[in-house]
Each structure stands twice: as structure tokens, then as C-alpha cells.
Motif scaffolding. Structure first.
Motif, PDB file in Angstrom:
ATOM      1  N   TRP A 131       0.321  35.329  32.630  1.00  0.00           N
ATOM      2  CA  TRP A 131       1.635  35.060  32.050  1.00  0.00           C
ATOM      3  C   TRP A 131       2.599  36.230  32.265  1.00  0.00           C
ATOM      4  O   TRP A 131       2.185  37.376  32.399  1.00  0.00           O
ATOM      5  CB  TRP A 131       1.512  34.765  30.554  1.00  0.00           C
ATOM      6  CG  TRP A 131       1.025  35.919  29.710  1.00  0.00           C
ATOM      7  CD1 TRP A 131       1.763  36.949  29.194  1.00  0.00           C
ATOM      8  CD2 TRP A 131      -0.321  36.152  29.272  1.00  0.00           C
ATOM      9  NE1 TRP A 131       0.977  37.804  28.471  1.00  0.00           N
ATOM     10  CE2 TRP A 131      -0.317  37.342  28.491  1.00  0.00           C
ATOM     11  CE3 TRP A 131      -1.536  35.472  29.449  1.00  0.00           C
ATOM     12  CZ2 TRP A 131      -1.470  37.864  27.903  1.00  0.00           C
ATOM     13  CZ3 TRP A 131      -2.676  35.992  28.857  1.00  0.00           C
ATOM     14  CH2 TRP A 131      -2.638  37.178  28.106  1.00  0.00           C
ATOM     15  N   ALA A 132       3.873  35.922  32.281  1.00  0.00           N
ATOM     16  CA  ALA A 132       4.904  36.961  32.342  1.00  0.00           C
ATOM     17  C   ALA A 132       5.041  37.605  30.965  1.00  0.00           C
ATOM     18  O   ALA A 132       4.988  36.925  29.943  1.00  0.00           O
ATOM     19  CB  ALA A 132       6.227  36.358  32.777  1.00  0.00           C
ATOM     20  N   ALA A 133       5.208  38.924  30.940  1.00  0.00           N
ATOM     21  CA  ALA A 133       5.435  39.609  29.667  1.00  0.00           C
ATOM     22  C   ALA A 133       6.669  39.000  29.000  1.00  0.00           C
ATOM     23  O   ALA A 133       7.698  38.800  29.644  1.00  0.00           O
ATOM     24  CB  ALA A 133       5.636  41.101  29.902  1.00  0.00           C
ATOM     25  N   ALA A 180       2.437  42.543  27.819  1.00  0.00           N
ATOM     26  CA  ALA A 180       2.307  42.780  29.246  1.00  0.00           C
ATOM     27  C   ALA A 180       0.846  42.963  29.625  1.00  0.00           C
ATOM     28  O   ALA A 180       0.083  43.623  28.923  1.00  0.00           O
ATOM     29  CB  ALA A 180       3.114  44.016  29.636  1.00  0.00           C
ATOM     30  N   LEU A 181       0.450  42.374  30.756  1.00  0.00           N
ATOM     31  CA  LEU A 181      -0.923  42.496  31.230  1.00  0.00           C
ATOM     32  C   LEU A 181      -1.126  43.751  32.064  1.00  0.00           C
ATOM     33  O   LEU A 181      -2.193  44.340  32.057  1.00  0.00           O
ATOM     34  CB  LEU A 181      -1.295  41.255  32.045  1.00  0.00           C
ATOM     35  CG  LEU A 181      -1.411  39.961  31.222  1.00  0.00           C
ATOM     36  CD1 LEU A 181      -1.463  38.747  32.138  1.00  0.00           C
ATOM     37  CD2 LEU A 181      -2.640  40.012  30.334  1.00  0.00           C
ATOM     38  N   GLY A 182      -0.106  44.165  32.808  1.00  0.00           N
ATOM     39  CA  GLY A 182      -0.210  45.404  33.561  1.00  0.00           C
ATOM     40  C   GLY A 182      -0.481  45.206  35.037  1.00  0.00           C
ATOM     41  O   GLY A 182      -0.702  44.089  35.518  1.00  0.00           O
ATOM     42  N   PRO A 183      -0.482  46.292  35.797  1.00  0.00           N
ATOM     43  CA  PRO A 183      -0.701  46.241  37.253  1.00  0.00           C
ATOM     44  C   PRO A 183      -1.989  45.504  37.601  1.00  0.00           C
ATOM     45  O   PRO A 183      -2.996  45.634  36.922  1.00  0.00           O
ATOM     46  CB  PRO A 183      -0.785  47.723  37.639  1.00  0.00           C
ATOM     47  CG  PRO A 183       0.007  48.431  36.575  1.00  0.00           C
ATOM     48  CD  PRO A 183      -0.253  47.663  35.306  1.00  0.00           C
ATOM     49  N   GLY A 184      -1.915  44.732  38.668  1.00  0.00           N
ATOM     50  CA  GLY A 184      -3.059  43.951  39.108  1.00  0.00           C
ATOM     51  C   GLY A 184      -3.114  42.583  38.486  1.00  0.00           C
ATOM     52  O   GLY A 184      -3.873  41.717  38.945  1.00  0.00           O
ATOM     53  N   GLN A 185      -2.324  42.371  37.428  1.00  0.00           N
ATOM     54  CA  GLN A 185      -2.271  41.056  36.779  1.00  0.00           C
ATOM     55  C   GLN A 185      -0.800  40.592  36.734  1.00  0.00           C
ATOM     56  O   GLN A 185      -0.382  39.833  37.579  1.00  0.00           O
ATOM     57  CB  GLN A 185      -2.877  41.142  35.375  1.00  0.00           C
ATOM     58  CG  GLN A 185      -4.352  41.569  35.403  1.00  0.00           C
ATOM     59  CD  GLN A 185      -4.940  41.688  34.013  1.00  0.00           C
ATOM     60  OE1 GLN A 185      -5.365  40.693  33.431  1.00  0.00           O
ATOM     61  NE2 GLN A 185      -4.977  42.896  33.479  1.00  0.00           N
ATOM     62  N   PHE A 186      -0.054  41.105  35.751  1.00  0.00           N
ATOM     63  CA  PHE A 186       1.394  40.915  35.753  1.00  0.00           C
ATOM     64  C   PHE A 186       2.014  42.184  35.232  1.00  0.00           C
ATOM     65  O   PHE A 186       1.866  42.535  34.053  1.00  0.00           O
ATOM     66  CB  PHE A 186       1.820  39.723  34.887  1.00  0.00           C
ATOM     67  CG  PHE A 186       3.314  39.476  34.945  1.00  0.00           C
ATOM     68  CD1 PHE A 186       3.845  38.566  35.840  1.00  0.00           C
ATOM     69  CD2 PHE A 186       4.187  40.182  34.122  1.00  0.00           C
ATOM     70  CE1 PHE A 186       5.223  38.368  35.910  1.00  0.00           C
ATOM     71  CE2 PHE A 186       5.557  39.986  34.181  1.00  0.00           C
ATOM     72  CZ  PHE A 186       6.081  39.066  35.081  1.00  0.00           C
ATOM     73  N   ASP A 187       2.689  42.891  36.126  1.00  0.00           N
ATOM     74  CA  ASP A 187       3.325  44.154  35.784  1.00  0.00           C
ATOM     75  C   ASP A 187       4.814  43.904  35.563  1.00  0.00           C
ATOM     76  O   ASP A 187       5.551  43.596  36.505  1.00  0.00           O
ATOM     77  CB  ASP A 187       3.131  45.158  36.916  1.00  0.00           C
ATOM     78  CG  ASP A 187       3.686  46.537  36.576  1.00  0.00           C
ATOM     79  OD1 ASP A 187       4.262  46.695  35.483  1.00  0.00           O
ATOM     80  OD2 ASP A 187       3.560  47.435  37.418  1.00  0.00           O
ATOM     81  N   PRO A 188       5.319  44.011  34.305  1.00  0.00           N
ATOM     82  CA  PRO A 188       6.739  43.732  34.052  1.00  0.00           C
ATOM     83  C   PRO A 188       7.685  44.708  34.746  1.00  0.00           C
ATOM     84  O   PRO A 188       8.861  44.383  34.941  1.00  0.00           O
ATOM     85  CB  PRO A 188       6.848  43.842  32.529  1.00  0.00           C
ATOM     86  CG  PRO A 188       5.685  44.687  32.115  1.00  0.00           C
ATOM     87  CD  PRO A 188       4.595  44.376  33.082  1.00  0.00           C
ATOM     88  N   PRO A 243       7.344  42.851  38.716  1.00  0.00           N
ATOM     89  CA  PRO A 243       6.822  41.479  38.642  1.00  0.00           C
ATOM     90  C   PRO A 243       6.885  40.776  39.993  1.00  0.00           C
ATOM     91  O   PRO A 243       7.665  41.160  40.873  1.00  0.00           O
ATOM     92  CB  PRO A 243       7.778  40.818  37.644  1.00  0.00           C
ATOM     93  CG  PRO A 243       9.062  41.564  37.804  1.00  0.00           C
ATOM     94  CD  PRO A 243       8.668  42.990  38.093  1.00  0.00           C
ATOM     95  N   PRO A 244       6.073  39.740  40.175  1.00  0.00           N
ATOM     96  CA  PRO A 244       6.162  38.959  41.415  1.00  0.00           C
ATOM     97  C   PRO A 244       7.538  38.320  41.536  1.00  0.00           C
ATOM     98  O   PRO A 244       8.093  37.820  40.558  1.00  0.00           O
ATOM     99  CB  PRO A 244       5.054  37.911  41.261  1.00  0.00           C
ATOM    100  CG  PRO A 244       4.775  37.853  39.790  1.00  0.00           C
ATOM    101  CD  PRO A 244       5.057  39.209  39.260  1.00  0.00           C
ATOM    102  N   ALA A 245       8.071  38.343  42.730  1.00  0.00           N
ATOM    103  CA  ALA A 245       9.448  37.904  42.943  1.00  0.00           C
ATOM    104  C   ALA A 245       9.584  36.386  42.943  1.00  0.00           C
ATOM    105  O   ALA A 245       8.658  35.649  43.294  1.00  0.00           O
ATOM    106  CB  ALA A 245       9.966  38.469  44.258  1.00  0.00           C
TER     107      ALA A 245
END
Length: 273
Positions: free
Chosen positions: A112-114, A219-227, A230-232
Motif C-alpha cells: 500500500w501507499a503510505a 510507510a512500508l519503506g524501501p524495497g516495499q513502498f518508499d514514500p 514512490p513508484p511513478a
């Protein structure tokens, strides 16, 4: 005899004069009157201030979920609702052919997104944002070509530091502003529209309207979802390999547990792809 009568009259006149002198010295009680007026004026100011400050909260009271009114948003003019299956996850390399833009439910990324009061300066991958909606989040999306300046700041004020709320630009949006929660969407033309606050009040963490009550928004963090990175957002139309809305999940996709993540594999990939 006459002399005695004159003396009595003179004495009475002296008494009257003395009383009149005392009254004249006392004068009108202006100090008391001013004090009373000041107290009344202060009370009026306090009451007026309270009524003005509490007016927005009192106006939104009817949009607060209750046992008798589990989804107040259904009375908001322009609301769109769709029933979606929850907990259907895809891989970070996959896309979904969503049925609405922005989407507000359906298959989504396992991460999930933060969403704890974060304002993303750039557009974020849709599949991650949809996952946050499954956790009870309200997502404010806006067209960056139409919303800026004071309007943008007004929207930010509704999000920054607010739990289970997030905001991001959404290029190509057909309206200036679009609000999403799981299974609910409302599009408006300006940031002053009172329906924005009604939507947020009615749907943010409304336990009657989203699948994963109690799930985290951290926030999940780098390698998962880094706010912070974030993935574009991908503005191109989904290709033929995009997952349809009736997709049942990808093998190996991350799965939610209450407040966290599980690495257990998802159900086998559906034959419908």
C-alpha cells in the motif's frame, strides 16, 4: 406663632436641600451601567465566536457515520459507488485495467501507499494508491493543470497530518478534483466545494465501507513502498496483459495481515487475465 412656623418651614427646606445635595453628589451610576454593558458585550462576543468556530463541525455532524446511518455519503450529490472485492493483489510489475479513472477499488498492488496525512508532490502508481483505500483511506486526486495556488493549499490543509488521508496529482483527470475511498468516488470543480469535507467525514475509516478494518497506513519503506521515492504513475493505457477487474490475484503477491504484511503466496492466478 408666625415666627415658629417660619422656623419649621426653614428646617424642612434645609433637610430637603441636604437630601438633594447628597443625591446630586451621588449622580447617575454610570460605572455600574458600563460594567453591566461590558459583561453583556463580552458574553455576546464569546457566544458569537463559539457559534462561528463550531459551525463547520455542527454542519458536518449529519455526515458522521452511526448505527442508524452507516454510510452517510450516499446522500452526497454526485457520489458514485461500486461494490468491489477486497484483498486481490498483484505484483509490483503488473498493471490493472481499472474501470474508473482515478480508480477506487479492485485488484491492486500488494504494497500500500503510505497514507497517514501525506501529500505526494508527484503522481504515484495507481495500483499502490488503491491498496490504501482498502485500509480506510480517503485519497484526494487533482488535475495539476487545473489546481494550483490557494486552491492547492486548501486541499493540502485537509490532508497534511491527517490519519488515513493522502493526496497526489493525477495527470489527465477529467475534473479538477476527485475524491476516492473504497467503493466511493466524488468529482468536484473547486476546492471550496463543501462536499469535500462531507466526503471525508462520511468515509475516512468508516468501518462500514472498506474491507480491511484495522489495517495500517504507515510507510512500508524501501524495497516495499518508499514514500520518499514512490513508484511513478504510468499515464499510458494498460496493455493487453493488464489484469481485469474480475482478476483473482497473482501468485507470490504480498498479502495483508492486521496492521502488517504477510509473505504467504496468494491464491493461484485466475485463468481470467
Amino acid at each position: 406663632m408666625a415666627s415658629g412656623t417660619k422656623k419649621k418651614r426653614s428646617s424642612k427646606n434645609a433637610v430637603r436641600a441636604a437630601r438633594g445635595s447628597v443625591v446630586a453628589r451621588r449622580g447617575f451610576p454610570w460605572g455600574t451601567v458600563i460594567a453591566v454593558v461590558a459583561v453583556v458585550a463580552l458574553a455576546a462576543v464569546v457566544v458569537t465566536y463559539y457559534l462561528v468556530q463550531s459551525a463547520p463541525k455542527r454542519a458536518l455532524a449529519q455526515w458522521t457515520p452511526s448505527a442508524d446511518n452507516p454510510d452517510p455519503s450516499l446522500k452526497i450529490p454526485g457520489i458514485v459507488t461500486v461494490q468491489y472485492q477486497g484483498s486481490v493483489h498483484i505484483l509490483p510489475t503488473e498493471r490493472v485495467a481499472y474501470d474508473h479513472s482515478p480508480p477506487f477499488g479492485g485488484p491492486h498492488d500488494g504494497y500500500w501507499a503510505a497514507c497517514n496525512g501525506i501529500v505526494y508532490p508527484n503522481a504515484v502508481r495507481t495500483e499502490n494508491m488503491v491498496h490504501s483505500l482498502e485500509h480506510g483511506t480517503v485519497w484526494i486526486a487533482y488535475n495539476p493543470d487545473q489546481v494550483s495556488g490557494d486552491a492547492l493549499n486548501k486541499l493540502k490543509a485537509k490532508v497534511e497530518g491527517k490519519p488515513y488521508t493522502m493526496m497526489s496529482p493525477y495527470p489527465g483527470l477529467d475534473k479538477p478534483i476527485s475524491l476516492q475511498s473504497w467503493g466511493h468516488q466524488l468529482k468536484v470543480d473547486n476546492a471550496d466545494d463543501e462536499r469535500i469535507d462531507e466526503f471525508i467525514t462520511a468515509l475516512r475509516t468508516n468501518q462500514n465501507t472498506y474491507p480491511e478494518v484495522g489495517a495500517s497506513c504507515d510507510a512500508l519503506g524501501p524495497g516495499q513502498f518508499d514514500p520518499d521515492n514512490p513508484p511513478a504513475f504510468d499515464p499510458s493505457p494498460p496493455g493487453p496483459d493488464a489484469k481485469p477487474m474480475n482478476y483473482q490475484g497473482s501468485t507470490g503477491a504480498q498479502q495483508d495481515t492486521t496492521g502488517g504484511m504477510s509473505t504467504a503466496p496468494a491464491a493461484p492466478t485466475s485463468a481470467s487475465q
